[in-house]
Design a protein around this motif. Structure first.
Motif, PDB file in Angstrom:
ATOM      1  N   THR A 182     -20.490  47.635  89.695  1.00 56.56           N
ATOM      2  CA  THR A 182     -21.419  48.095  90.351  1.00 56.56           C
ATOM      3  C   THR A 182     -22.276  47.393  91.716  1.00 56.56           C
ATOM      4  N   ILE A 183     -22.341  46.173  91.481  1.00 52.04           N
ATOM      5  CA  ILE A 183     -22.916  45.425  92.594  1.00 52.04           C
ATOM      6  C   ILE A 183     -21.570  45.429  93.799  1.00 52.04           C
ATOM      7  N   LYS A 184     -20.309  45.373  93.550  1.00 50.27           N
ATOM      8  CA  LYS A 184     -19.364  45.478  94.472  1.00 50.27           C
ATOM      9  C   LYS A 184     -19.522  46.877  95.137  1.00 50.27           C
ATOM     10  N   SER A 185     -19.584  47.958  94.559  1.00 57.80           N
ATOM     11  CA  SER A 185     -19.790  49.240  95.167  1.00 57.80           C
ATOM     12  C   SER A 185     -21.034  49.097  96.013  1.00 57.80           C
ATOM     13  N   PHE A 186     -22.207  48.697  95.500  1.00 58.09           N
ATOM     14  CA  PHE A 186     -23.415  48.292  96.413  1.00 58.09           C
ATOM     15  C   PHE A 186     -23.145  47.649  97.561  1.00 58.09           C
ATOM     16  N   CYS A 187     -22.388  46.575  97.632  1.00 58.98           N
ATOM     17  CA  CYS A 187     -21.975  45.843  98.771  1.00 58.98           C
ATOM     18  C   CYS A 187     -21.143  46.884  99.713  1.00 58.98           C
ATOM     19  N   GLU A 188     -20.077  47.440  99.139  1.00 57.03           N
ATOM     20  CA  GLU A 188     -19.370  48.075  99.970  1.00 57.03           C
ATOM     21  C   GLU A 188     -20.138  49.501 100.691  1.00 57.03           C
ATOM     22  N   GLU A 189     -21.199  49.976 100.028  1.00 56.59           N
ATOM     23  CA  GLU A 189     -21.734  50.872 100.739  1.00 56.59           C
ATOM     24  C   GLU A 189     -22.857  50.431 101.781  1.00 56.59           C
ATOM     25  N   ASN A 190     -23.178  48.984 101.564  1.00 59.09           N
ATOM     26  CA  ASN A 190     -24.010  48.621 102.764  1.00 59.09           C
ATOM     27  C   ASN A 190     -23.410  47.476 103.646  1.00 59.09           C
ATOM     28  N   ASP A 191     -21.971  47.520 103.555  1.00 63.57           N
ATOM     29  CA  ASP A 191     -21.368  46.813 104.602  1.00 63.57           C
ATOM     30  C   ASP A 191     -21.349  45.374 104.207  1.00 63.57           C
ATOM     31  N   LEU A 192     -21.688  45.004 103.030  1.00 63.16           N
ATOM     32  CA  LEU A 192     -21.782  43.621 102.949  1.00 63.16           C
ATOM     33  C   LEU A 192     -20.447  42.986 102.194  1.00 63.16           C
ATOM     34  N   ASN A 193     -20.197  41.850 102.181  1.00 60.46           N
ATOM     35  CA  ASN A 193     -18.805  41.190 101.784  1.00 60.46           C
ATOM     36  C   ASN A 193     -19.199  40.834 100.272  1.00 60.46           C
ATOM     37  N   TYR A 194     -18.516  41.365  99.210  1.00 65.18           N
ATOM     38  CA  TYR A 194     -18.879  41.126  97.986  1.00 65.18           C
ATOM     39  C   TYR A 194     -18.154  39.730  97.566  1.00 65.18           C
ATOM     40  N   GLU A 195     -17.041  39.282  98.447  1.00 66.22           N
ATOM     41  CA  GLU A 195     -16.562  37.971  98.210  1.00 66.22           C
ATOM     42  C   GLU A 195     -17.412  36.913  98.339  1.00 66.22           C
ATOM     43  N   ASP A 196     -18.494  37.021  99.197  1.00 70.30           N
ATOM     44  CA  ASP A 196     -19.404  36.078  99.555  1.00 70.30           C
ATOM     45  C   ASP A 196     -20.419  35.712  98.353  1.00 70.30           C
TER      46      ASP A 196
ATOM     47  N   PHE B 154     -20.892  30.509 107.617  1.00 67.32           N
ATOM     48  CA  PHE B 154     -22.150  31.274 107.925  1.00 67.32           C
ATOM     49  C   PHE B 154     -21.890  32.530 108.631  1.00 67.32           C
ATOM     50  N   SER B 155     -22.592  33.339 108.519  1.00 69.27           N
ATOM     51  CA  SER B 155     -22.553  34.820 109.247  1.00 69.27           C
ATOM     52  C   SER B 155     -23.737  35.139 110.069  1.00 69.27           C
ATOM     53  N   LYS B 156     -23.757  36.016 110.735  1.00 69.74           N
ATOM     54  CA  LYS B 156     -24.961  36.615 111.244  1.00 69.74           C
ATOM     55  C   LYS B 156     -25.334  38.016 110.463  1.00 69.74           C
ATOM     56  N   VAL B 157     -26.600  38.303 110.029  1.00 68.14           N
ATOM     57  CA  VAL B 157     -27.062  39.361 109.664  1.00 68.14           C
ATOM     58  C   VAL B 157     -28.487  39.784 109.919  1.00 68.14           C
ATOM     59  N   ASN B 158     -28.641  40.791 109.993  1.00 70.48           N
ATOM     60  CA  ASN B 158     -30.229  41.122 110.197  1.00 70.48           C
ATOM     61  C   ASN B 158     -31.146  41.216 108.929  1.00 70.48           C
ATOM     62  N   SER B 159     -32.060  41.468 109.328  1.00 70.95           N
ATOM     63  CA  SER B 159     -33.084  41.342 108.121  1.00 70.95           C
ATOM     64  C   SER B 159     -32.833  42.424 107.043  1.00 70.95           C
ATOM     65  N   ASP B 160     -32.694  43.690 107.611  1.00 74.24           N
ATOM     66  CA  ASP B 160     -32.185  44.643 106.514  1.00 74.24           C
ATOM     67  C   ASP B 160     -31.287  44.375 105.819  1.00 74.24           C
ATOM     68  N   GLN B 161     -30.173  44.027 106.517  1.00 72.54           N
ATOM     69  CA  GLN B 161     -28.807  43.691 105.545  1.00 72.54           C
ATOM     70  C   GLN B 161     -29.061  42.445 104.652  1.00 72.54           C
ATOM     71  N   ARG B 162     -29.844  41.535 105.378  1.00 74.44           N
ATOM     72  CA  ARG B 162     -30.212  40.021 104.310  1.00 74.44           C
ATOM     73  C   ARG B 162     -30.995  40.639 103.174  1.00 74.44           C
ATOM     74  N   LYS B 163     -31.824  41.460 103.087  1.00 75.11           N
ATOM     75  CA  LYS B 163     -32.501  41.864 101.977  1.00 75.11           C
ATOM     76  C   LYS B 163     -31.610  42.463 100.828  1.00 75.11           C
ATOM     77  N   LYS B 164     -30.572  43.282 101.579  1.00 76.97           N
ATOM     78  CA  LYS B 164     -29.698  44.007 100.558  1.00 76.97           C
ATOM     79  C   LYS B 164     -28.839  42.854 100.078  1.00 76.97           C
ATOM     80  N   LEU B 165     -28.551  41.880 100.992  1.00 81.19           N
ATOM     81  CA  LEU B 165     -27.643  40.734  99.971  1.00 81.19           C
ATOM     82  C   LEU B 165     -28.278  40.273  99.263  1.00 81.19           C
ATOM     83  N   HIS B 166     -29.576  40.119  99.525  1.00 79.57           N
ATOM     84  CA  HIS B 166     -30.466  39.280  98.460  1.00 79.57           C
ATOM     85  C   HIS B 166     -30.432  39.826  97.134  1.00 79.57           C
TER      86      HIS B 166
END
Lengths: 262, 262
Positions: A182-196, B154-166
């Motif tokens: 579920t987290i992986k899908s969320f990452c993919e939808e939001n262009d984040l790298n799940y591997e991180d 390290f990578s660059k992300v804006n605040s919106d993406q960082r919130k989702k990463l969080h």
């Protein structure tokens, strides 16, 4: 002193196939493979130098044990009509109450592999915990000696304990996978790298094994940061699964760590 | 060509302490440590050959950057009363909208370490993913060059993406830990060995990384074994946390894998 051990395998699905192949490799001869569906039964029989049978009255009568590897619901249905009185019937289920085999034979046992065994995967048998049980001491010893011959990592547990183990296994295996996918899908939808997230995950897992349960809980809920929890829930408006998980887990962590303050 | 880089550290908690010590070790001089609570500030100042200050008007005016490592709620409170106009203020939060620093300085940045950093732990910096952001290109380059000097991943992300990463980080780290520690407690209460589940867990995790999300789901819910789910829920009558998790996860997995059949 050692008697020749042989087995009849009832069921050629994932577990039956993997165990039959291992038995054969380790010198336990396979008297027959019984399976409702022909193709998979024939294919397994070939792989273990055995014969395929589809009629219940052709079940061999001289196997050391009869390994039944079926879904829980099929046990009674398939065993009905086989003459196995006085034979040692060993099932492989995590959740089946072994006593339910009594009507077919008073000699029953269990060999439950607590791992995902997929038919054609290469299994590392060192990474499978086995749990055994038997209706009498002699058969328990026999199952134990088979496990030793196969170099299994095994322990004895009764049906009640095994059922609870099975709940733990389902929760560990399936729920962790569901949470992570579920987290992986969320990452993919939001262009984040799940591997991180790999290192973070490893840290959590190590903590769960190394420290006392609950003591290493971190995050907004454990420090009662209600504002951040609310922000996160707002951001999850479009991800209903992750939102429900976030709500439930935060509620439980808050309760566990702050109940005394409420 | 390389200018001498120095930093003032605002906040000597887990993140501030770990980064200050690493900066110092890697040749970034620490001009001062500001912290509300004296003892921890002094102790960190000693460790990095710096001075401790507790008055906001004694903040040095010549540091290359000012690292603010505080809880989200304290940022505005602590920065108020410090004269940092035109200075580069770098925060370390996963969830703080960097623009909120604008009232204190138009030069702001972020250096968010996505890992649990405990004050006196030995951190393996190769296992920390850093995310950076800055209000202008020049400062982004500066933060990037500091990261390179420190050999950060390290990578660059804006605040919106960082919130989702969080959110992903919280879910991965804290929720996995909560799930596992709940299972561990269940095992301890029922005299089962939690360690035995290690291989199962590893399999789930590997699957989540190696395969497409959702494709490797196993267990009673994914094969729609409603009877077993009900049995498990009955056995969890006295374990309300695990029962709630079991219910929610089974519901979601059923829906995900069998919605087309309902």
């Amino acid at each position: 002193m050692e008697k020749k051990i042989s087995a009849t395998i009832i069921g050629s699905g994932n577990v039956g196939s993997q165990l039959a192949k291992l038995f054969f490799k380790k010198g336990i001869s396979i008297d027959a493979i019984y399976n409702k569906h022909k193709a998979s039964g024939i294919s397994l029989a070939k792989a273990v130098n055995s014969i395929y049978i589809s009629e219940k009255n052709r079940i061999p009568n001289n196997s050391t044990f009869y390994l039944v590897a079926l879904k829980d619901d099929y046990y009674l249905e398939i065993l009905k009509g086989m003459d196995l009185t006085e034979k040692l019937i060993i099932h492989t289920s995590g959740s089946l109450e072994s006593k339910k085999i009594n009507p077919f034979s008073k000699r029953w046992g269990c060999l439950y592999p607590m791992q995902t065994l997929i038919k054609n995967d290469n299994i590392n048998w060192k990474e499978v915990a086995f749990y055994i049980e038997a209706s009498n001491n002699e058969d328990e010893k026999l199952i134990g000696s088979v496990c030793k011959k196969l170099e299994f990592n095994f322990s004895k547990v009764n049906s009640d304990q095994r059922k609870k183990l099975h709940i733990s296994a389902v929760s560990t295996n399936n729920f962790t996978y569901h949470l992570l996918s579920t987290i992986k899908s969320f990452c993919e939808e939001n262009d984040l790298n799940y591997e991180d997230l790999k290192f973070l995950l490893q840290k959590s897992i190590d903590n769960s094994f190394e420290k006392e349960a609950f003591s290493m809980q971190t995050g907004p809920a454990s420090r009662k940061d209600l504002k951040l929890i609310e922000n996160h829930l707002n951001l999850l408006e479009n991800d209903s699964n992750l939102k429900e998980i976030y709500e439930l887990f935060s509620k439980q962590i808050l309760k566990k760590h702050h109940d005394h303050e409420l």
